[in-house]
Structures are given as structure tokens and as C-alpha cells.
Scaffold this motif. Structure first.
Motif, PDB file in Angstrom:
ATOM      1  N   THR A 203       0.812  -1.218  -0.037  1.00  0.00           N
ATOM      2  CA  THR A 203      -0.018   0.135  -0.148  1.00  0.00           C
ATOM      3  C   THR A 203       0.921   1.013   0.043  1.00  0.00           C
ATOM      4  O   THR A 203       0.271   2.369   0.093  1.00  0.00           O
ATOM      5  CB  THR A 203      -0.855  -0.076   1.216  1.00  0.00           C
ATOM      6  OG1 THR A 203      -0.191  -0.023   2.262  1.00  0.00           O
ATOM      7  CG2 THR A 203      -1.917  -1.383   1.130  1.00  0.00           C
ATOM      8  N   GLU A 230       4.313   5.208 -10.641  1.00  0.00           N
ATOM      9  CA  GLU A 230       2.987   4.594 -10.357  1.00  0.00           C
ATOM     10  C   GLU A 230       2.830   4.302  -8.779  1.00  0.00           C
ATOM     11  O   GLU A 230       1.688   4.422  -8.074  1.00  0.00           O
ATOM     12  CB  GLU A 230       2.975   3.261 -10.868  1.00  0.00           C
ATOM     13  CG  GLU A 230       2.784   3.275 -12.425  1.00  0.00           C
ATOM     14  CD  GLU A 230       3.219   1.965 -13.215  1.00  0.00           C
ATOM     15  OE1 GLU A 230       3.197   1.128 -12.616  1.00  0.00           O
ATOM     16  OE2 GLU A 230       3.117   1.831 -14.504  1.00  0.00           O
ATOM     17  N   GLN A 231       3.846   4.059  -8.203  1.00  0.00           N
ATOM     18  CA  GLN A 231       3.874   4.237  -6.567  1.00  0.00           C
ATOM     19  C   GLN A 231       3.459   5.329  -6.059  1.00  0.00           C
ATOM     20  O   GLN A 231       2.661   5.472  -5.118  1.00  0.00           O
ATOM     21  CB  GLN A 231       5.129   3.744  -5.950  1.00  0.00           C
ATOM     22  CG  GLN A 231       5.556   2.128  -6.328  1.00  0.00           C
ATOM     23  CD  GLN A 231       6.782   1.850  -5.924  1.00  0.00           C
ATOM     24  OE1 GLN A 231       7.723   2.595  -5.170  1.00  0.00           O
ATOM     25  NE2 GLN A 231       7.329   0.473  -5.844  1.00  0.00           N
ATOM     26  N   THR A 234      -0.197   5.647  -6.240  1.00  0.00           N
ATOM     27  CA  THR A 234      -0.779   4.731  -5.172  1.00  0.00           C
ATOM     28  C   THR A 234      -0.895   5.355  -3.939  1.00  0.00           C
ATOM     29  O   THR A 234      -1.928   5.198  -3.140  1.00  0.00           O
ATOM     30  CB  THR A 234      -0.108   3.433  -5.313  1.00  0.00           C
ATOM     31  OG1 THR A 234      -0.284   2.760  -6.687  1.00  0.00           O
ATOM     32  CG2 THR A 234      -0.576   2.286  -4.161  1.00  0.00           C
ATOM     33  N   GLU A 237      -3.515   8.225  -3.852  1.00  0.00           N
ATOM     34  CA  GLU A 237      -4.917   7.676  -3.571  1.00  0.00           C
ATOM     35  C   GLU A 237      -4.847   6.887  -2.407  1.00  0.00           C
ATOM     36  O   GLU A 237      -6.014   7.204  -1.760  1.00  0.00           O
ATOM     37  CB  GLU A 237      -4.844   6.496  -4.631  1.00  0.00           C
ATOM     38  CG  GLU A 237      -6.430   6.068  -4.812  1.00  0.00           C
ATOM     39  CD  GLU A 237      -6.267   4.966  -5.785  1.00  0.00           C
ATOM     40  OE1 GLU A 237      -7.378   3.984  -5.499  1.00  0.00           O
ATOM     41  OE2 GLU A 237      -5.690   4.843  -6.492  1.00  0.00           O
ATOM     42  N   ASN A 238      -4.197   6.392  -1.809  1.00  0.00           N
ATOM     43  CA  ASN A 238      -4.138   5.607  -0.495  1.00  0.00           C
ATOM     44  C   ASN A 238      -4.327   6.715   0.720  1.00  0.00           C
ATOM     45  O   ASN A 238      -4.824   6.369   1.729  1.00  0.00           O
ATOM     46  CB  ASN A 238      -3.042   4.783  -0.013  1.00  0.00           C
ATOM     47  CG  ASN A 238      -3.419   3.405  -0.925  1.00  0.00           C
ATOM     48  OD1 ASN A 238      -4.455   3.121  -1.341  1.00  0.00           O
ATOM     49  ND2 ASN A 238      -2.365   2.574  -1.264  1.00  0.00           N
ATOM     50  N   ARG A 249      -5.482   0.412  -1.638  1.00  0.00           N
ATOM     51  CA  ARG A 249      -5.446  -0.294  -2.631  1.00  0.00           C
ATOM     52  C   ARG A 249      -3.862  -0.694  -2.774  1.00  0.00           C
ATOM     53  O   ARG A 249      -3.020   0.066  -2.476  1.00  0.00           O
ATOM     54  CB  ARG A 249      -5.596   0.353  -3.786  1.00  0.00           C
ATOM     55  CG  ARG A 249      -5.376  -0.259  -5.191  1.00  0.00           C
ATOM     56  CD  ARG A 249      -5.705   0.537  -6.381  1.00  0.00           C
ATOM     57  NE  ARG A 249      -5.088   1.740  -6.730  1.00  0.00           N
ATOM     58  CZ  ARG A 249      -4.113   1.673  -7.308  1.00  0.00           C
ATOM     59  NH1 ARG A 249      -3.396   0.942  -7.856  1.00  0.00           N
ATOM     60  NH2 ARG A 249      -3.242   3.008  -7.499  1.00  0.00           N
ATOM     61  N   GLU A 250      -3.604  -1.935  -2.806  1.00  0.00           N
ATOM     62  CA  GLU A 250      -2.260  -2.172  -2.968  1.00  0.00           C
ATOM     63  C   GLU A 250      -1.775  -2.056  -4.528  1.00  0.00           C
ATOM     64  O   GLU A 250      -2.268  -2.441  -5.188  1.00  0.00           O
ATOM     65  CB  GLU A 250      -2.048  -3.796  -2.565  1.00  0.00           C
ATOM     66  CG  GLU A 250      -2.400  -4.373  -1.166  1.00  0.00           C
ATOM     67  CD  GLU A 250      -1.913  -5.540  -1.073  1.00  0.00           C
ATOM     68  OE1 GLU A 250      -1.773  -6.572  -1.844  1.00  0.00           O
ATOM     69  OE2 GLU A 250      -1.971  -6.110   0.350  1.00  0.00           O
ATOM     70  N   TYR A 251      -0.327  -1.700  -4.527  1.00  0.00           N
ATOM     71  CA  TYR A 251       0.238  -1.374  -5.661  1.00  0.00           C
ATOM     72  C   TYR A 251       0.636  -2.698  -6.226  1.00  0.00           C
ATOM     73  O   TYR A 251       1.371  -3.701  -5.739  1.00  0.00           O
ATOM     74  CB  TYR A 251       1.575  -0.705  -5.736  1.00  0.00           C
ATOM     75  CG  TYR A 251       2.263  -0.603  -7.042  1.00  0.00           C
ATOM     76  CD1 TYR A 251       1.695   0.237  -7.952  1.00  0.00           C
ATOM     77  CD2 TYR A 251       3.622  -1.194  -7.059  1.00  0.00           C
ATOM     78  CE1 TYR A 251       2.481   0.198  -8.982  1.00  0.00           C
ATOM     79  CE2 TYR A 251       4.324  -1.197  -7.975  1.00  0.00           C
ATOM     80  CZ  TYR A 251       3.802  -0.527  -9.130  1.00  0.00           C
ATOM     81  OH  TYR A 251       4.507  -0.464 -10.449  1.00  0.00           O
TER      82      TYR A 251
END
Length: 375
Positions: A203, A230-231, A234, A237-238, A249-251
């Protein structure tokens, strides 16, 4: 960054930041208390602990890109992504005689052996690079004329010394965590060991503090630029999800790497599984391998070297992965990313590229695998 800093409620502080406590950061002579902290401090060169290294000068990738001239010869430590990309540059643009130390049988560990063998032959034959394999650096010393002498030991116990004007270190990266003041927080990266680097969850939360997020090279998971981006998405968003009490959400990263080997003329790309990793995951696979020279378009463009490989699930035809080491493989990686991430059936993929274009190599792979699944 400066454009983002102009947004409302954003302050840009151009200074080194350090933790004062779990969620207080000092920078620019001020202290900032935050509900969440994101660590995205990148990485630095991983300088190996080699006896004698402190007695010689060396150049890193950053030094190479800043340099305007090079000596006549060099010895290279590190034949991973950076080494694969910069060695041909030093050979061609720098006009250098190079010796590159390779610890294994071949480069490109993530690839099936045929790709590493092809890359090794390409570098030795096309770029006139000497690559001793299955050997490890033991110590290094300066020579009387200002150069270096690197001593290596081979797997069979024999030894060799390589002399050159310049040492190049392309030995990977280490997370940029020094000086952050993490000792003032609950986060303890050194408490976790192993390849998984699981001091950071998928996450992007630090395992020791669910309000501290660590992204990119800093978390040590996968030091690749597109992965870092991308991380970052993520993590952002988290943070919003965590703040409103929603599930995080898990990457999940589908393996997607590109190495600009062979001066970018012969890049290596891999998307999804290799044959080896697919078999290890329990798949019954159908595999097709095609040489670039099998398609006349590569010969016509005077880039006939290399090969490509497609791996599919023999049971249902799902495309599991692809590897390419050939001209335009980097561009084809996007097409295969779509195919792999959507889980397409190889039998439903059109096998007709516009002639004469290099994607014809994909047509051959698709046809062969579709026939194997149909059997």
C-alpha cells in the motif's frame, strides 16, 4: 515541481528535510506538523565495499553523462541496467577499450538464458568489449601511471588482473535514507531484511507507521522510474482513502522492464512472465521463439541481431509474457503490456502487421503459440 507548487495550498520548500518526530518535518528553518508524510528521496550510487576502492578515482553514471572526454581504456564494475546502457556509449562515443566484469554466465538476470547469451555476443562482437564471466572483484589498486588495476577471482579459483586508465562504477542504487532523521520516528527500515524489503507494504505505507508512505527508489522495492511514478499515484490515492476510512489499494506491478542496451538499437524488454517464471508459477506453457533475422525487415534495416519469445498458458491461451532483444523491442513493449495486462487469448490476437514493419516478429510468435494451444 515548480508548476505543482503554484497550485493553491501548496508550499515548495527548497531545502533538505529531516524528521523531528513521527509526523513533524524540519526544512527551511521551519517545522511542519503533518497528518501524513511521504518519503520520496530517491537513491544514490551503491558503492561496493571493495578493498582499495578508496585509493582510486572512479566515475559513476552521472559522471559519465557530464563528461566531455574520456581516456583510452576503462574497466567496468556493474553490468546491470546502467552498465548495459552506458558500456556501448563509452565504447562508441568515447572510443574506449573496455573490460566489463560479469559475475554470472551472462548479463540480464531477469531474462531467459538465450537473451543474455545474445546480449553478451552482441557486446563482444559489435562493440568490441571484453567481458570476463563468472568472476568477482577481490581488490583494486592504483597503477604507477595514474590508472587502476582490478584483481578478480573466477569460480574455478583462478585469478586475473585487469588494468585500465579509468574505473567505472555502475553497481546499482541504494535507497536515499541517510540524513532523514528516521531515528527520530517509529520507522525502522533496518529491522527488516530479505529481498522483499517489506519495511514498506504494497500500500506504500511504512510497516511501522501507517501514516508514513514511502515511494520510488527510497523503498528499495524496484528502482525503476515508471514504477516510482505509479507508486506515487498509489500513495496519493491511499492517503485520501485512509483519511476517509476506506480500504487501501495495494500496488500491483506487472513486470514491465526495458533496458536500452546496444546503444538503444538493440533494447531488451520484458513484459509479464518469462518461460522460467511461468513454469515456477505452475503454468503449463506453450512457447514460441523467433530470431530477428527470420524476418526480412530487420535485415533490410541492417539490424538483423536479436530474438523474441512469447509465453502463453497452453490450457486457455492467455498470454503470460514476452521478451524481446532486438530493434524496436522497446516500442513493442507497450503493445505487449496491453496484451498481458488484459489477459488476452493468443488465438484472438490479429497476426497481421503492416508489411514491411518490424512488428512482423510478433505475428510469427502469435501464430506459433496459437497453433500450440490449438493442439
Amino acid at each position: 515541481v515548480h508548476d505543482l507548487a503554484e497550485r493553491p495550498n501548496v508550499a515548495f520548500i527548497h531545502d533538505t528535510a529531516t524528521f523531528v518526530d513521527d509526523h513533524t518535518v524540519r526544512a527551511g528553518g521551519r517545522e511542519f506538523d503533518a497528518d501524513y508524510v511521504v518519503v520520496a528521496t530517491g537513491s544514490s550510487v551503491d558503492v561496493p565495499d571493495l578493498p582499495g576502492l578508496g585509493q582510486v578515482d572512479y566515475m559513476t553514471s552521472a559522471d559519465v553523462l557530464d563528461a566531455t572526454d574520456f581516456p583510452d581504456s576503462g574497466v567496468v564494475m556493474g553490468f546491470g541496467y546502467v552498465g548495459m546502457e552506458l558500456v556501448p556509449y563509452l565504447s562508441e562515443a568515447g572510443g574506449m577499450d573496455l573490460t566489463v566484469v560479469e559475475h554470472d554466465d551472462r548479463p540480464i538476470d531477469e531474462a531467459d538464458p538465450a537473451f543474455g547469451d545474445a546480449a553478451l555476443a552482441l557486446y563482444e562482437e559489435h562493440f568490441d568489449v571484453t567481458v570476463p564471466t563468472n568472476c568477482y572483484e577481490q581488490h583494486i589498486e592504483p597503477t604507477g601511471d595514474g590508472g587502476v588495476r582490478l584483481h578478480v577471482e573466477f569460480d574455478d579459483g583462478s585469478t586475473e588482473a585487469y588494468e585500465a586508465d579509468q574505473l567505472f562504477l555502475f553497481t546499482g542504487r541504494r535507497p536515499g535514507l541517510e540524513g532523514l532523521g528516521l531515528e527520530n520516528t517509529a520507522v525502522r527500515p533496518d529491522a527488516y531484511t530479505g529481498e522483499s524489503q517489506d519495511w514498506v507494504r504494497d500500500t506504500m505505507q511504512a510497516r511501522d507507521d501507517d501514516r508514513t508512505f514511502v515511494v520510488g527508489d527510497a523503498n528499495g522495492k524496484e528502482p525503476i522510474l515508471h514504477v516510482a511514478k505509479e507508486q506515487g499515484f498509489t500513495a496519493a490515492e491511499n492517503i485520501l482513502r485512509h483519511d476517509r476510512g476506506a480500504a487501501l489499494r495495494e500496488y500491483e506491478n506487472v513486470h514491465h522492464h526495458v533496458v536500452f542496451s546496444g546503444l538503444g538499437v538493440y533494447p531488451f524488454a520484458r513484459v509479464g512472465h518469462s518461460e522460467e517464471s511461468a513454469r515456477e508459477a505452475g503454468y503449463d506453457v506453450a512457447v514460441a521463439t523467433r530470431q530477428a533475422s527470420d524476418d526480412g525487415v530487420f535485415k533490410a534495416k541492417d539490424v538483423p541481431e536479436g530474438l523474441a519469445k512469447l509465453v502463453v498458458d497452453r490450457e486457455d491461451g492467455t498470454v503470460l509474457g514476452w521478451q524481446g532483444l532486438h530493434y524496436h523491442a522497446d516500442a513493442m513493449a507497450k503493445t505487449l503490456q496491453v496484451v498481458v495486462e488484459l489477459g488476452l487469448d493468443v488465438r484472438e490476437i490479429p497476426d497481421r502487421a503492416y508489411h514491411p514493419t518490424t512488428p512482423e516478429i510478433l505475428d510469427g510468435l502469435v501464430r506459433e503459440c496459437a497453433e500450440a494451444v490449438a493442439e
